[in-house]
Every structure is written in C-alpha cells, then in structure tokens.
Design a protein around this motif. Structure first.
Motif, PDB file in Angstrom:
ATOM      1  N   GLY A  15     -12.573  -3.242  -8.665  1.00 25.29           N
ATOM      2  CA  GLY A  15     -11.195  -3.050  -9.110  1.00 25.29           C
ATOM      3  C   GLY A  15     -10.503  -4.403  -9.210  1.00 25.29           C
ATOM      4  N   HIS A  16      -9.285  -4.418  -9.773  1.00 22.97           N
ATOM      5  CA  HIS A  16      -8.648  -5.739  -9.997  1.00 22.97           C
ATOM      6  C   HIS A  16      -8.373  -6.460  -8.684  1.00 22.97           C
ATOM      7  CE1 HIS A  16      -4.899  -3.656  -9.020  1.00 22.97           C
ATOM      8  NE2 HIS A  16      -4.246  -4.797  -9.064  1.00 22.97           N
ATOM      9  N   ASP A  36     -20.423  -2.673  -8.778  1.00 22.26           N
ATOM     10  CA  ASP A  36     -19.520  -1.554  -9.090  1.00 22.26           C
ATOM     11  C   ASP A  36     -20.304  -0.377  -9.649  1.00 22.26           C
ATOM     12  OD1 ASP A  36     -16.255  -1.275  -9.458  1.00 22.26           O
ATOM     13  OD2 ASP A  36     -17.410   0.104 -10.722  1.00 22.26           O
ATOM     14  N   GLY A  43     -12.338  -1.238 -12.648  1.00 26.26           N
ATOM     15  CA  GLY A  43     -11.755  -0.006 -12.125  1.00 26.26           C
ATOM     16  C   GLY A  43     -10.647   0.472 -13.036  1.00 26.26           C
ATOM     17  N   THR A  61      -1.800   0.862 -18.018  1.00 29.06           N
ATOM     18  CA  THR A  61      -1.302   0.144 -19.192  1.00 29.06           C
ATOM     19  C   THR A  61      -0.236  -0.856 -18.765  1.00 29.06           C
ATOM     20  OG1 THR A  61      -1.793   1.954 -20.712  1.00 29.06           O
ATOM     21  CG2 THR A  61      -0.065   0.422 -21.397  1.00 29.06           C
ATOM     22  N   TRP A 226       8.170  -2.700 -19.329  1.00 21.20           N
ATOM     23  CA  TRP A 226       6.867  -2.207 -18.887  1.00 21.20           C
ATOM     24  C   TRP A 226       5.870  -3.198 -19.484  1.00 21.20           C
ATOM     25  CZ3 TRP A 226       3.121   2.010 -20.645  1.00 21.20           C
ATOM     26  CH2 TRP A 226       2.521   2.627 -19.555  1.00 21.20           C
ATOM     27  N   ILE A 288     -14.053   0.259  -1.644  1.00 20.74           N
ATOM     28  CA  ILE A 288     -14.455   1.674  -1.619  1.00 20.74           C
ATOM     29  C   ILE A 288     -13.371   2.439  -0.865  1.00 20.74           C
ATOM     30  CG2 ILE A 288     -16.187   3.230  -0.582  1.00 20.74           C
ATOM     31  CD1 ILE A 288     -18.201   0.869  -1.088  1.00 20.74           C
ATOM     32  N   LEU A 319      -3.476  12.961 -10.967  1.00 18.62           N
ATOM     33  CA  LEU A 319      -2.894  12.981 -12.305  1.00 18.62           C
ATOM     34  C   LEU A 319      -3.888  13.495 -13.339  1.00 18.62           C
ATOM     35  CD1 LEU A 319      -3.967  10.168 -13.814  1.00 18.62           C
ATOM     36  CD2 LEU A 319      -2.237   9.169 -12.369  1.00 18.62           C
ATOM     37  N   LYS A 393      -1.172   7.521 -24.806  1.00 19.41           N
ATOM     38  CA  LYS A 393      -1.699   8.043 -23.533  1.00 19.41           C
ATOM     39  C   LYS A 393      -0.628   8.927 -22.904  1.00 19.41           C
ATOM     40  CE  LYS A 393      -1.888   5.326 -19.932  1.00 19.41           C
ATOM     41  NZ  LYS A 393      -2.290   4.195 -19.092  1.00 19.41           N
ATOM     42  N   LEU A 395       0.415  11.148 -19.576  1.00 16.19           N
ATOM     43  CA  LEU A 395       0.113  11.380 -18.152  1.00 16.19           C
ATOM     44  C   LEU A 395       1.076  12.392 -17.577  1.00 16.19           C
ATOM     45  CD1 LEU A 395      -0.339   7.896 -16.401  1.00 16.19           C
ATOM     46  CD2 LEU A 395      -2.076   9.380 -17.378  1.00 16.19           C
ATOM     47  N   HIS A 453     -13.128   5.805  -6.452  1.00 16.65           N
ATOM     48  CA  HIS A 453     -11.982   5.364  -5.648  1.00 16.65           C
ATOM     49  C   HIS A 453     -10.781   6.283  -5.857  1.00 16.65           C
ATOM     50  CE1 HIS A 453      -8.990   1.926  -4.593  1.00 16.65           C
ATOM     51  NE2 HIS A 453      -9.626   2.233  -3.500  1.00 16.65           N
ATOM     52  N   MET A 454     -10.811   7.100  -6.919  1.00 15.45           N
ATOM     53  CA  MET A 454      -9.669   7.969  -7.264  1.00 15.45           C
ATOM     54  C   MET A 454     -10.003   9.403  -6.875  1.00 15.45           C
ATOM     55  SD  MET A 454      -8.459   6.105 -10.778  1.00 15.45           S
ATOM     56  CE  MET A 454      -7.893   4.387 -10.719  1.00 15.45           C
ATOM     57  N   ALA A 459      -4.813   8.260  -8.187  1.00 18.70           N
ATOM     58  CA  ALA A 459      -5.173   6.937  -8.713  1.00 18.70           C
ATOM     59  C   ALA A 459      -4.541   5.782  -7.957  1.00 18.70           C
ATOM     60  CB  ALA A 459      -4.761   6.856 -10.184  1.00 18.70           C
ATOM     61  N   GLY A 492      -7.919  -3.354  -1.998  1.00 18.68           N
ATOM     62  CA  GLY A 492      -7.673  -2.242  -2.911  1.00 18.68           C
ATOM     63  C   GLY A 492      -6.498  -1.393  -2.463  1.00 18.68           C
TER      64      GLY A 492
HETATM   65  C1  LIG Z   1      -4.770   7.440 -16.174  1.00 16.34           C
HETATM   66  C2  LIG Z   1      -4.204   6.404 -15.232  1.00 16.34           C
HETATM   67  C3  LIG Z   1      -3.117   5.624 -15.629  1.00 16.34           C
HETATM   68  C4  LIG Z   1      -2.603   4.640 -14.775  1.00 16.34           C
HETATM   69  N1  LIG Z   1      -1.573   3.859 -15.231  1.00 16.34           N
HETATM   70  C5  LIG Z   1      -1.110   2.847 -14.453  1.00 16.34           C
HETATM   71  C6  LIG Z   1      -0.151   1.915 -14.981  1.00 16.34           C
HETATM   72  O1  LIG Z   1       0.233   1.966 -16.164  1.00 16.34           O
HETATM   73  N2  LIG Z   1       0.277   0.922 -14.163  1.00 16.34           N
HETATM   74  C7  LIG Z   1      -0.167   0.796 -12.870  1.00 16.34           C
HETATM   75  O2  LIG Z   1       0.294  -0.127 -12.160  1.00 16.34           O
HETATM   76  N3  LIG Z   1      -1.108   1.628 -12.364  1.00 16.34           N
HETATM   77  C8  LIG Z   1      -1.607   2.637 -13.132  1.00 16.34           C
HETATM   78  N4  LIG Z   1      -2.597   3.462 -12.656  1.00 16.34           N
HETATM   79  C9  LIG Z   1      -3.074   3.271 -11.281  1.00 16.34           C
HETATM   80  C10 LIG Z   1      -4.008   2.069 -11.167  1.00 16.34           C
HETATM   81  O3  LIG Z   1      -5.023   2.157 -12.144  1.00 16.34           O
HETATM   82  C11 LIG Z   1      -4.630   1.994  -9.767  1.00 16.34           C
HETATM   83  O4  LIG Z   1      -3.648   2.128  -8.760  1.00 16.34           O
HETATM   84  C12 LIG Z   1      -5.359   0.670  -9.594  1.00 16.34           C
HETATM   85  O5  LIG Z   1      -6.370   0.560 -10.571  1.00 16.34           O
HETATM   86  C13 LIG Z   1      -5.975   0.541  -8.209  1.00 16.34           C
HETATM   87  O6  LIG Z   1      -6.643  -0.709  -8.167  1.00 16.34           O
HETATM   88  P1  LIG Z   1      -7.715  -1.027  -7.044  1.00 16.34           P
HETATM   89  O7  LIG Z   1      -7.978  -2.472  -7.114  1.00 16.34           O
HETATM   90  O8  LIG Z   1      -7.233  -0.466  -5.758  1.00 16.34           O
HETATM   91  O9  LIG Z   1      -9.036  -0.239  -7.399  1.00 16.34           O
HETATM   92  P2  LIG Z   1      -9.583   0.614  -8.610  1.00 16.34           P
HETATM   93  O10 LIG Z   1      -8.982   0.192  -9.886  1.00 16.34           O
HETATM   94  O11 LIG Z   1      -9.468   2.056  -8.256  1.00 16.34           O
HETATM   95  O12 LIG Z   1     -11.101   0.188  -8.622  1.00 16.34           O
HETATM   96  C14 LIG Z   1     -11.988   0.532  -7.598  1.00 16.34           C
HETATM   97  C15 LIG Z   1     -13.389   0.216  -8.089  1.00 16.34           C
HETATM   98  O13 LIG Z   1     -14.303   0.506  -7.036  1.00 16.34           O
HETATM   99  C16 LIG Z   1     -15.445   1.136  -7.585  1.00 16.34           C
HETATM  100  N5  LIG Z   1     -16.077   1.932  -6.545  1.00 16.34           N
HETATM  101  C17 LIG Z   1     -15.526   2.894  -5.781  1.00 16.34           C
HETATM  102  N6  LIG Z   1     -16.448   3.407  -4.937  1.00 16.34           N
HETATM  103  C18 LIG Z   1     -17.592   2.738  -5.172  1.00 16.34           C
HETATM  104  C19 LIG Z   1     -18.901   2.798  -4.627  1.00 16.34           C
HETATM  105  N7  LIG Z   1     -19.226   3.660  -3.656  1.00 16.34           N
HETATM  106  N8  LIG Z   1     -19.844   1.953  -5.099  1.00 16.34           N
HETATM  107  C20 LIG Z   1     -19.544   1.051  -6.079  1.00 16.34           C
HETATM  108  N9  LIG Z   1     -18.328   0.958  -6.642  1.00 16.34           N
HETATM  109  C21 LIG Z   1     -17.362   1.793  -6.189  1.00 16.34           C
HETATM  110  C22 LIG Z   1     -14.915   1.954  -8.738  1.00 16.34           C
HETATM  111  O14 LIG Z   1     -15.935   2.231  -9.696  1.00 16.34           O
HETATM  112  C23 LIG Z   1     -13.805   1.057  -9.289  1.00 16.34           C
HETATM  113  O15 LIG Z   1     -14.275   0.214 -10.300  1.00 16.34           O
HETATM  114  C24 LIG Z   1      -3.156   4.448 -13.487  1.00 16.34           C
HETATM  115  C25 LIG Z   1      -4.257   5.216 -13.089  1.00 16.34           C
HETATM  116  C26 LIG Z   1      -4.782   6.184 -13.944  1.00 16.34           C
HETATM  117  C27 LIG Z   1      -5.967   7.001 -13.520  1.00 16.34           C
END
Ligand SMILES: Cc1cc2nc3c(=O)[nH]c(=O)nc-3n(C[C@H](O)[C@H](O)[C@H](O)COP(=O)(O)OP(=O)(O)OC[C@H]3O[C@@H](n4cnc5c(N)ncnc54)[C@H](O)[C@@H]3O)c2cc1C
Length: 523
Positions: A15-16, A36, A43, A61, A226, A288, A319, A393, A395, A453-454, A459, A492
C-alpha cells in the motif's frame, strides 16, 4: 529446496504507506524487498485500464489529506520534483444534490462558497468563514500529531491546550461530526452539505471522536479542493516505486504472505502461500491487516493487550463501488456539464446518515437512499478516457450483509448497482442506462477479494472512533509501529492516524524504524 530472497528489510504489503516507508529506507541505503498479494503494487492507490483506453482509479481518487504531509508538502522523497508526480486542484470543489431536490455547490474561492451558502442562510454563510479561520489556527496541532509517531511528541490534547480556545478543541475532538455540525450550523441544507463532506472518509460520523472531521475536511477542500493526481491515483505509486527501485529495492507482486517467520522469538522474514521465503536481516514491516497478522504467528507471541486490542478492533464501514464509462459529464438537474465537480454526489439529511450508519454497524442490510459520491476525474484530466468520454466512479456505504432477498453479494451486486443508478438519475438525469456505455461493479465482497487489507470491503483500515485512535490504534501499548514480536513493525491504515491517502502511517513508521536501525531520518 525452499526458494528464498534476502534483504535488509522485508515489507509485507505494498500500500502507499508501506511504499513510503520502503522509499525512505531504500534512500537511506537499506536493501528493501516489498511483496504484495496483488498483481500490481499500490493497494488502494492504483489506476487500472478496466477497458481499453479507460483508466479507472480502482480505489482512491482524492489525495487531499496527503498534501499536508511533508512527503508532498516538502517533497521529501522527490516524488514531485524527480519522479513525475503532478497534482491538480479541481474547481468547483463539489456539487451535491439534497434529498428535497436543492443543490449546494462549493468553490475554491471562499467568497464564492460564502455566496452559495448565503442562498440558504446568511448567518451560516457568515459563520462558515469564522469556522474556516478557527480551523486555520488549530490545524497545525492536528497536523503535528498526525505526522508524528505516537509517544514521540506531546499528546494532541497538550498541543491543543496551547491554543487560546484549546478547551473548545478538546471537547470538539471528543464529540461526533454530527454533534459538531448541528451545533455550529443552523440551516438544514448547509448541515447536510457539511455532513456529506465529513462522510468522505467513511468514518462513523455519529460516534464520539469524529468531531474534527467537518473542520479538517472543509478546511482541506476549501484550500486544495479534492486534489487528484494527473494520470490517475496510481501515479503516486509509480513515483514511489521509482524511488525504491532506483535505490536498489525490489517489488514482488502476486505474492500472498501467509506466515511470519520467527527465530528465537524474533521476526526474521515472511513466507508466501507458494512457499517462497523473504528473509530480513534487520526488520520486517507489515501493512497486513492486524486481524490477519495475528493469525500469522503463534497466539502466545502477541501478549494479552495486543490480542484484546485486535479482537475488539472495529474494522469500519464497508463500501460498494460502481465504475461507469459515459460519453457525457454527469449533469445535475437544471445545470450545465461545467457545473459538475469532480467530487459530486447526493446527500442525506443528518438523521438519515445516522440511521444508515447504525444499520451498517448492526450488520443489517441497507438499501434505498444513500450518501453517494459521484466522482468524475476525467473532467479535469482527459488522459483518463478517450476524447469526449468520461470515467465515473460511484461510491456508497454498504453493509457487508447482502441486501434483503439475496443470499450473497455476488447475486445482489448488479441489482444493487441498477438501484443506485436509478436513485442517482433523479438528481443527475443523464446518469441512466441509456448513457452508460459500460459498467464494472464491486460489492464489499469484491473489494475484500481485491485487497485483503480491506476486510468486508472496509477500505480505511478500521473505524477512527475514540477506542481505536491515537495511543489505542491498533492496540494499547502498540501504537508506535513496533509490534509485540521483536523485529516486526506495522504501518498502514490500522496504525495512527488511520486510513485514507495520508501517507502519515508510512512516514511515521519510517521514523521509528530508522531510529531503531541507527539511521538519521531526513524529514
Ligand atoms: C473504492 C474505494 C475508493 C476510495 N477512495 C478514496 C479516496 O478518494 N481518497 C482517500 O483518501 N481514500 C480512498 N479510499 C481509501 C484508501 O484507498 C485506503 O484507505 C488506503 O488505500 C489505505 O492505504 P494503506 O497504505 O493502509 O493500504 P492499502 O492501500 O489497503 O494496501 C494494502 C496492501 O497490502 C496488501 N496485502 C494485504 N494483505 C496481504 C498479504 N497477506 N500478503 C501480501 N499482501 C497483502 C494488499 O494487496 C494491498 O496492496 C478508497 C477506497 C476504496 C476501496
């Protein structure tokens, strides 16, 4: 013979946030390997070509919140100056249809927003400008707390006490967003509009601890709109991957981690479902979900406090998403295409938002009117679709329990998407089946399948109410990115300050890891 890969630091999940931490470590000279489960990194920061020529943000987005993180604000990793990341601040900021057919718009010029609000209430419009000024004075304290690992600086309440109205802010942060909006504003359309904005992070806006959301979201939107990355959300991932690989890091996709490898009680790597091992000489960083992580090592490795914290951790609000290809900009009733904002939608009255949130938390199916986001990034970024076409998109919050009459979401999702389109078309008439050239639908179940992770389609890494925030996220005693297993770190959305595209859990985790590895943190 077990296939294995060795590195100084192994990062599980790309994830980012994890990528930001990995980029800091790689730049500091550590050999970093990131794994990943998905076919591409990022992510929730991904842009995928769902149909030829149409580049859809499969999750996020809007990247407004990360604009105040030093990673973007001061470009500490060179993402903007050296790796091609570009942002745009769309204007109008928002257009939202109300349940009675009225519409409320917001613009980057605060005076224009003021004039729009004054159509409904002169008092609320005038007060809105004071509300923004109040936030301007307080936002530094919240930003400092969010961009500092827990325990590394003064607690947020101590920072707030330094403000002339610190006591007011301490109460506000303990209230709910609904409480705050109903207290500060008097007119129902203005209240519904602010609540629509406050719902953008899918938090429980009726629960204690969400009270600052109306300020932080409106303050951010009024300043930056935004904010969206040109070329798609995935451009942030591309820039981060570029920093990591330029400094010798490697990314392994299609690699689902199943087990933490322990040696003498220390985490020394991870194992994937296909048996490959990724061995870490110095540290393992996980993104994770903590509800999964806890099953990846023996139960007695975690301790009671962490185990209780994870057991009682609220995963948040799921969502439901639909991705549309249209040959027109979604256009609101009585308006022109240029009046539509990239971030538009349909609001509910506050009592309806509260009822819907409660139903979802009670694991009840929900259907009918919904808080709705209609996002059309191609309005300001033509690179996302062929000329004259648009990517949209949609939501809505959803329960992970399928709607009444259906056994599961796989059977219900197209029906639910039809109902959503029908609901939206009352306010945005050209969002109707005749104008939708293609549609891809993702139920909460699909979102979880897409990204483990979701969980249940939630999310944002877990609810951000009082029991799951600050020193309690993800569990008391383990809020500073270290974990009960030595050598293991967590980042994360399940860590402070939570989900959304903030980059803060990633940068904070990097600060902690670099201290422990004897490295200077560059900022
Ligand atoms: C449809 C949608 C729209 C959204 N729109 C927005 C928006 O416009 N603005 C905003 O700020 N947020 C938005 N979000 C929320 C945002 O995407 C998340 O809060 C954010 O991506 C979380 O980042 P993170 O770094 O915690 O991890 P994530 O982005 O959730 O990444 C986690 C990564 O870990 C990996 N992973 C998990 N478990 C394992 C495992 N066991 N083995 C290997 N890899 C694993 C996953 O594959 C994933 O790549 C949206 C979410 C969704 C679903």
């Amino acid at each position: 013979m077990v296939e294995s890969v060795e590195a100084d630091v192994v990062v599980a999940g790309a994830g980012h946030n994890a990528l930001i931490a990995a980029a800091y470590l790689a730049k500091a000279g550590k050999k970093v390997v990131v794994v990943d489960a998905r076919p591409i990194p990022g992510g929730g920061v991904a842009t995928e070509e769902y149909l030829p020529g149409y580049f859809m943000d499969s999750c996020s987005t809007g990247h407004t919140i990360i604009q105040s993180n030093p990673v973007i604000k001061d470009d500490t990793l060179g993402l903007v100056s050296q790796h091609g990341l570009q942002y745009v601040d769309p204007d109008p900021v928002a257009r939202v249809a109300m349940p009675d057919g009225e519409q409320v718009a917001m613009y980057l010029d605060p005076e224009r927003t003021h004039a729009e609000f004054a159509r409904f209430s002169q008092r609320d419009a005038d007060y809105y400008l004071e509300f923004l000024e109040d936030w301007e004075r307080a936002k530094g304290a919240f930003g400092q707390a969010n961009n500092t690992p827990i325990g590394w600086g003064p607690p947020l309440d101590a920072l707030l006490d330094e403000l002339p109205n610190g006591g007011v802010w301490r109460r506000r942060r303990a209230l709910s967003a609904v409480d705050v909006i109903m207290h500060e504003f008097t007119e129902e359309h203005i209240q519904a509009f602010l609540l629509w904005e406050a719902c953008q992070t899918f938090g429980s806006v009726d629960l204690p601890g969400s009270g600052v959301l109306p300020y932080s979201i409106m303050g951010g939107r009024q300043k930056r709109s935004w904010t969206i990355p040109l070329g798609g959300s995935g451009k942030l991932t591309d820039a981060l991957v570029s920093v990591i690989t330029e400094h010798g890091g490697e990314i392994y996709c299609d690699t689902m981690v199943s087990t933490l490898l322990l040696d003498g009680g220390r985490c020394v790597g991870v194992e994937a479902t296909d048996g490959r091992q990724f061995l870490a000489k110095e540290a393992v960083l996980s993104t994770i979900h903590v509800k999964h992580l806890i099953d990846m090592a023996p139960a007695d490795a975690w301790g009671d406090s962490f185990t209780y914290g994870v057991d009682t951790y609220d995963i948040g609000i799921p969502l439901f998403a639909a991705f549309l290809v249209m040959d027109e900009v979604p256009t609101f009733a009585g308006k022109n295409p240029e009046d539509t904002a990239v971030s538009s939608g349909l609001a509910l009255w506050p009592h309806q938002v509260v009822e819907q949130g409660r139903a979802i938390r009670d694991r009840q199916p929900v259907e009918g009117s919904a808080w709705t986001l209609v996002a059309t990034p191609s309005i300001v970024d033509p690179s996302r679709a062929p000329e004259g076409k648009h990517t949209v998109k949609i939501l809505v919050p959803a329960s992970h329990v399928a709607p009444y009459g259906f056994d599961n979401w796989d059977d219900a999702k197209e029906w639910h998407a039809d109902a959503m389109v029908d609901y939206i078309s009352a306010a945005v008439p050209n969002v109707n089946p005749g104008n939708i050239e293609a549609r891809i639908v993702k139920s909460p179940l699909d979102i979880e399948r897409w990204n483990p992770h979701m969980i249940n389609g939630c999310a944002h890494g877990g609810d951000k109410g009082v029991p799951f925030s600050g020193p309690l996220r993800p569990a008391a005693g383990w809020a500073s990115h270290t974990m009960p297993i030595s050598g293991l770190y967590q980042t994360g959305g399940t860590t402070h300050p939570g989900g959304s595209i903030t980059g803060s859990p990633g940068r904070n985790a990097a600060m902690v890891m670099m201290r422990d590895l004897g490295l200077d943190f560059p900022g």
